[in-house]
Scaffold this motif. Structure first.
Motif, PDB file in Angstrom:
ATOM      1  N   GLY A  16       1.015  -1.195  -0.172  1.00 20.18           N
ATOM      2  CA  GLY A  16      -0.315  -0.319  -0.331  1.00 20.18           C
ATOM      3  C   GLY A  16       1.253   1.559   0.254  1.00 20.18           C
ATOM      4  O   GLY A  16       0.592   1.932  -0.391  1.00 20.18           O
ATOM      5  N   LEU A  17       2.143   0.810  -0.023  1.00 20.42           N
ATOM      6  CA  LEU A  17       3.406   2.089   0.644  1.00 20.42           C
ATOM      7  C   LEU A  17       2.924   2.924  -0.862  1.00 20.42           C
ATOM      8  O   LEU A  17       2.313   4.460  -1.327  1.00 20.42           O
ATOM      9  N   ASN A  18       3.090   2.222  -2.132  1.00 22.69           N
ATOM     10  CA  ASN A  18       3.053   3.235  -3.513  1.00 22.69           C
ATOM     11  C   ASN A  18       1.686   3.187  -3.585  1.00 22.69           C
ATOM     12  O   ASN A  18       1.829   4.593  -4.334  1.00 22.69           O
ATOM     13  N   ALA A  19       0.429   2.724  -3.145  1.00 18.20           N
ATOM     14  CA  ALA A  19      -0.745   3.220  -3.528  1.00 18.20           C
ATOM     15  C   ALA A  19      -0.677   4.654  -3.134  1.00 18.20           C
ATOM     16  O   ALA A  19      -1.350   5.628  -3.436  1.00 18.20           O
ATOM     17  N   VAL A  20       0.168   5.079  -1.903  1.00 20.06           N
ATOM     18  CA  VAL A  20      -0.657   5.930  -0.624  1.00 20.06           C
ATOM     19  C   VAL A  20       0.088   7.725  -1.840  1.00 20.06           C
ATOM     20  O   VAL A  20       0.264   8.626  -2.275  1.00 20.06           O
ATOM     21  N   ILE A  21       2.093   6.875  -2.391  1.00 14.35           N
ATOM     22  CA  ILE A  21       2.458   7.696  -3.374  1.00 14.35           C
ATOM     23  C   ILE A  21       1.766   7.906  -4.473  1.00 14.35           C
ATOM     24  O   ILE A  21       1.870   9.273  -4.965  1.00 14.35           O
ATOM     25  N   ARG A  22       1.356   7.578  -4.649  1.00 12.10           N
ATOM     26  CA  ARG A  22       0.617   7.635  -5.919  1.00 12.10           C
ATOM     27  C   ARG A  22      -1.250   8.584  -5.817  1.00 12.10           C
ATOM     28  O   ARG A  22      -0.900   9.505  -7.054  1.00 12.10           O
ATOM     29  N   ALA A  23      -1.223   8.624  -5.110  1.00  8.44           N
ATOM     30  CA  ALA A  23      -2.442   9.214  -4.621  1.00  8.44           C
ATOM     31  C   ALA A  23      -2.153  10.653  -4.460  1.00  8.44           C
ATOM     32  O   ALA A  23      -2.782  11.988  -5.016  1.00  8.44           O
TER      33      ALA A  23
END
Ligand code: F6P
Length: 358
Positions: A16-23
């Motif tokens: 989920g770390l990358n999903a935070v960065i993406r958002a």
């Protein structure tokens, strides 16, 4: 002058770390036209020479939503107040503040667990670096938020392992132990144990009596179920260790091979049954986030962008009663959330016959 906002990931990784960065990047570009600067390996990317930074734009975020890990890299050894050096830890927090200023960063969005958020708070209070926190840990033990992303993805990995252990335990009439993560708390063990149909769940919040576990195994045998599934949180320990100080207790557990092997060894002397132990380890940290965590991580990323836009530095985004809101960082790092031994979830487990050993 385009506003430049830093972002970093600290501590253990989590799905989920990358999903935070993406958002955060997508919202920053779409609604605020900021420049987002990724800092590699927690704060190290600002302290290393040459600095390791990456401007994050639309193409940088392609394919990130479902991708585990973090494109920025992370570290558990990234404390600017105790920078590892040959001569021992050195305080490089002022160097970090200088680097933030030289890079023209307005502030930093720090995605991390309790340790990272505590560092972010110090950097803000002692070095005047504006910080926004985003809570992250598979342990789900940050009291300021109802959930951290990564937790339910880890639970899903452990649940799958339990389903698999169930068939082999039943085939061999064995007692199977599954050790799961959770540095100090038993949230993963409790949730995975219920979801995976465990017969026994061992958590650090409930020191266990091996004799009670033996009785449960014998009871199952007498009922024609000569196999048992035991989920063990890595911090779980027998009642005999209750008076040992936590640091020494962790060392004793490690010396015994870990919480799972220790529980198995204690039961071997009490129960006549074949036993095996599986330590799930970092498999719980890897892989793609499940849908819940992708959604929560996306909500956190947009929530962090809103806090930056409103100038609410010194806050952390959190989920409370299914709403995303900001909370003061100092509140966020104040208390770790343990399993509520008198709570509804433990009560539900006990009501279905799950044994906790205490
Ligand atoms: O805090 C998350 C966590 O996965 C814990 O559950 C675990 O004990 C720890 O990190 C492992 O840390 P490392 O990745 O440094 O071995």
């Amino acid at each position: 002058m385009t506003r430049r906002i830093g972002i970093c990931t600290g501590g253990g990784d989590a799905p989920g770390l990358n999903a935070v960065i993406r958002a955060f990047v997508k919202c920053s570009l779409k609604e605020y036209d900021w420049e987002v600067v990724g800092i590699e390996d927690a704060f190290n990317g600002l302290l290393d020479e040459p600095r390791r930074l990456m401007v994050l734009d639309g193409p940088s975020c392609q394919g990130l939503l479902h991708r585990g890990g973090t494109i920025l890299g992370t570290t558990n050894r990234g404390d600017p107040f105790g920078w590892p050096s040959k001569g021992g830890p050195v305080d490089r927090s002022q160097d970090l503040a200088d680097a933030v200023r030289e890079e023209g960063l307005e502030g930093i969005v720090c995605i991390g667990g309790d340790g990272s958020q505590a560092i972010a708070l110090r950097l803000m209070n002692e070095r005047g670096i504006p910080m926004i926190g985003v809570p992250k840990t598979i342990d789900n033990d940050l009291s300021a938020t109802d959930y951290t992303f990564g937790f339910l993805s880890a639970v899903e990995v452990a649940r799958d392992a339990l389903d698999r252990l169930h068939t082999t335990a039943e085939s061999h009439d064995r007692v199977m132990f599954l050790e799961v993560m959770g540095r100090d708390t038993g949230h993963i063990a409790l949730s995975a144990g219920i979801a995976g149909g465990a017969d026994i769940i061992l958590v650090p919040e409930i020191p266990y009596d091996p004799n009670r576990l033996a009785a449960k195994i014998q009871q199952r045998k007498a009922l024609g179920r000569p196999f048992t599934l035991v989920v063990v949180a890595e911090g779980a320990y027998p009642m005999g260790m209750a008076s040992v100080a936590p640091k020494e207790r962790k060392a004793e557990i490690a010396a015994s091979g870990g919480a799972g092997p220790l529980a198995m060894t204690l039961l071997r002397g009490l129960v006549d049954a074949e036993m095996r132990c599986t330590v799930l380890g970092h498999i719980q940290r890897g892989g793609s986030p499940i849908a819940f965590d992708r959604i929560l991580a996306t909500r956190f990323g947009v929530g962090a962008a809103r806090l930056v836009a409103e100038g609410r530095w010194g806050q952390m985004v959190r989920l409370r009663d299914n709403h995303i809101e900001g909370v003061a960082l100092k509140e966020a790092v104040a208390r770790q959330r343990s399993v509520d031994v008198n709570g509804e979830l433990v009560g539900t487990a006990r009501a279905t016959g799950i044994e906790f050993g205490g």
